[in-house]
Scaffold this motif. Structure first.
Motif: not given
Length: 729
Positions: A452-453, A501-506
């Motif tokens: 659910x990003x 909203x990617x966990x590492x790429x923003x």
């Protein structure tokens, strides 16, 4: 046209089953399928229908893939068994393959499934053909005439036949008496190229007293060339003579059948070109030669015909097959004997150019092929011009596997197709890096759905002609001490826009991941989530502020959404769950989507209108001609593409296009929405032309739901700029 496929699915999850079916459809299949969950259901399905493939989950409640595989094997039917699982480990996968499974595909990499299915179907067909050929050979062998003989090699070096059957009349075209009188007549018929091998085999049998078994060619007195096979038992007599008792058979038919089987296994049945198997063998030879010989260069050309599906669909498959055969002949005319052209599936061809001087030679041949393709062909009395996209790879010592060559050539081909039809691209390492990044992004999209990003941002749509707020402005102080003019416009709704909203790429914008989601079919899941979430948000605002909140949420649908049979059902369920009426929604579809199947699209839009949902044609005027059917569409709004608004200058071409769209919309009773409004000058021009609604950074960037909620409370958007303030001063 899609390939028919009868699929038996061993799966307890209907959702997972639908994902598999969707991926098969995306891969060019038209699956007819049945889902089973127990051993009994599997037994019944195998006995009641004919299946092209079995696709099985690894673990089901009270049942598993090992049990399903065993049942399939007991059925004595050669049906490809493909394992599809999200939990299987490498060890278990290997055990399944050893047990007889043909392939396995992870659920998070389902895009590989159509390729695996197509390969296993092809392999199953080859197995069936080989079995059929073997049965034929056995029948032939039982009826092939031959001769029985006893042949003696004397200690003094002479030889003769002690016995020979009447079969020699058909086999050698000699009578038994002729053979008994002069045995050398038989040996004179041995093909000159086979005599040395025959002598070595006979000498070895005589020295070791081992059975004599050998095949060679005979040239009979009438000029026939036959393959014969000798099978004899040798023994040594007391006087030192060696005698062979055996049978000589005509195996020409078997040899021809074997050669035919080998040929079919290595060639495409439609074009008779080498297939992927033979191509890979030749590529491996080229790779090995390049490592041994410093001066040896080769190149691989990967060709994909442009718009072949259109020709297939419009003129029929027979015309499509004829086109492929014609293309095969065309390609061969541009190659030398040492080169090879193969058809590896569909409308894809691969050329191996051997021993070339450099990349310039590969380019020269490529351009010659593309020029030749510009010559019109006649198919079904229709004149057709076909073009092709070509990827080029220059073979180097860095390559060790044929699959890597084909992969890189394929990547370059898709680069050419994406850039411009009827063009070519030369592979470079950056292309491979991009392909790997794309694959990584695809995997991340699948995970993003699970985690659910994705989030929705809301861009305001405002009434730029409304009397209630038009012209009203006020001065407000800024931190710098200067005053700025702010004009109020009425908020009439939002366009829901997806963000990641990617966990590492923003924060990742749609332009980077939406095209990949569309290619893989994941866009359907994203859009389904967006539709529900946006409706739920609007329902929350209605409940919080007022039941007659005069706002609409505008939601985009993709081409794949339009093709979904359950689209209307999903929309109805969402409206029922959120308590929204259809008149609070507007569905946006791009103009390009309309031309794919106009009749089906009109029918769908009509059903949406029956639910009071408004229809907006997005990106209008951006390159597709909708004028022929615009009057037939049950549309409410036209959205002017931002490319026209951004480049408007009074009197220029873009200005005239915008003016024409607005005038046309007024005549058809459609409301015009201009997107991408960034300056007050653009706003003034649009107001002068009578554009009703607008959206863009002049009013607001896309907002989080918290910020959008504050805007909903005021129902008003203030636009502010120094430029506007100066004009109002």
């Amino acid at each position: 046209m899609s390939e028919p496929l009868n699929v038996l699915m061993v799966e307890d999850s209907e959702t997972d089953a639908m994902l598999v079916i969707h991926e098969l459809r995306r891969g060019g299949f038209n699956p007819i399928w049945q889902r089973v969950q127990t051993a009994q259901e599997l037994h019944t399905a195998l006995n009641s229908s004919t299946w092209d493939a079995i696709i099985s989950d690894y673990r089901l409640p009270g049942f598993n893939a090992f049990m399903a595989l065993e049942i399939a094997k007991q059925s004595q039917k050669d049906i490809p068994f493909i394992l599809v699982s999200g939990t299987i480990g490498e060890v278990s996968a290997v055990e399944m393959m050893k047990a007889g499974a043909h392939d396995y595909v992870m659920k998070d990499n389902l895009n590989r499934l159509p390729v695996a299915v197509r390969r296993e179907l092809r392999d199953a067909q080859v197995r069936a053909e080989r079995k059929q050929a073997q049965n034929l050979l056995q029948t032939l062998a039982s009826n092939i005439p031959g001769m029985i003989y006893s042949f003696v090699y004397h200690l003094n070096g002479s030889f003769d036949f002690e016995y020979i059957s009447l079969g020699c009349l058909d086999l050698l075209e000699l009578t038994p008496d002729e053979v008994l009188e002069n045995a050398s007549l038989c040996f004179a018929q041995i093909h000159i190229d086979d005599r040395a091998g025959f002598g070595v085999a006979a000498k070895q049998s005589a020295q070791t007293l081992s059975p004599f078994f050998y095949e060679w060619r005979l040239a009979t007195p009438s000029g026939k060339l036959k393959w014969v096979q000798a099978s004899a038992r040798s023994e040594c007599r007391e006087n030192g003579d060696i005698v062979w008792h055996g049978v000589l058979l005509d195996v020409s038919d078997r040899k021809q059948a074997q050669e035919l089987i080998i040929h079919n296994a290595l060639h495409d049945p439609l074009t008779d070109l080498p297939n992927r198997t033979l191509l890979v063998e030749r590529l491996e030879l080229a790779i090995n030669r390049a490592k041994r010989v410093d001066t040896y260069l080769y190149a691989v050309l990967f060709l994909d015909l442009d718009r072949f599906k259109v020709i297939n669909d419009s003129l029929g498959h027979l015309a499509g097959d004829q086109l492929l055969k014609t293309i095969a002949q065309k390609l061969k005319t541009h190659l030398r004997e040492v080169d090879l052209v193969a058809r590896i599936g569909g409308d894809e061809f691969v050329i191996l150019l051997e021993d070339i001087s450099g990349i310039e030679k590969a380019i020269q041949i490529t351009e010659r092929i593309m020029t030749d393709f510009q010559t019109a062909l006649i198919l079904n009395d229709s004149e057709v011009v076909i073009s092709t996209s070509i990827g080029i790879v220059l073979g180097t010592k860095d390559y060790s596997h044929a699959s890597d060559l084909l992969r890189d050539a394929d990547i370059a081909m898709y680069k050419a197709k994406a850039q411009d039809r009827n063009s070519y691209k030369i592979f470079d390492i950056e292309m491979h890096t991009q392909a790997v990044n794309r694959l990584t992004l695809e995997t991340d999209i699948r995970k993003a759905l699970e985690r659910e990003e994705f989030v929705i941002y809301y861009q305001p749509i405002v009434d730029i002609l409304g009397d209630a707020y038009g012209g009203q402005s006020q001065r407000v102080s800024r931190e710098s001490g200067r005053e700025s003019q702010m004009q109020a416009v009425r908020l009439i709704g939002f366009e829901a826009l997806v963000r990641w909203q990617h966990p590492t790429r923003g924060f990742i914008l749609p332009g980077e991941f939406i095209p990949i989601a569309e290619e893989t079919g994941l866009i359907v899941q994203i859009d389904r989530w967006m539709f529900y979430t946006a409706c739920q948000q609007l329902a929350n605002w209605k409940s919080k502020f007022t039941n007659d909140l005069p706002l609409k949420i505008s939601i985009n649908l993709s081409a794949q959404d339009i093709r979904q049979a359950r689209l209307l059902e999903d929309i109805d369920q969402t409206l029922a769950k959120t308590g929204l009426e259809g008149d609070f929604l507007a569905i946006e579809i791009t103009e390009s989507m309309l031309i794919e199947n106009i009749s089906k699209t009109i029918d769908l839009l009509t059903q949406l209108k029956a639910r009071k949902i408004q229809i907006t044609i997005d990106d209008f005027g951006s390159g597709y001609s909708s004028l022929n059917y615009l009057h037939r569409l049950p549309a409410d709004n036209l959205k002017i593409d931002r490319s026209f608004v951004n480049q408007m200058q009074e009197g220029n071409r873009n200005y005239q296009v915008v003016s024409t769209i607005i005038a046309l919309s007024n005549q058809l009773g459609l409301v015009v929405i201009a997107e991408g409004i960034e300056t007050s000058q653009q706003l003034q021009w649009l107001q002068q032309l009578g554009c009703k609604f607008g959206q863009g950074y002049l009013f607001s960037e896309p907002l989080s739901h918290e910020t959008a909620e504050a805007l909903v409370a005021s129902k008003t958007v203030y636009l502010s700029s120094d430029e506007y303030g100066e004009q109002m001063s």
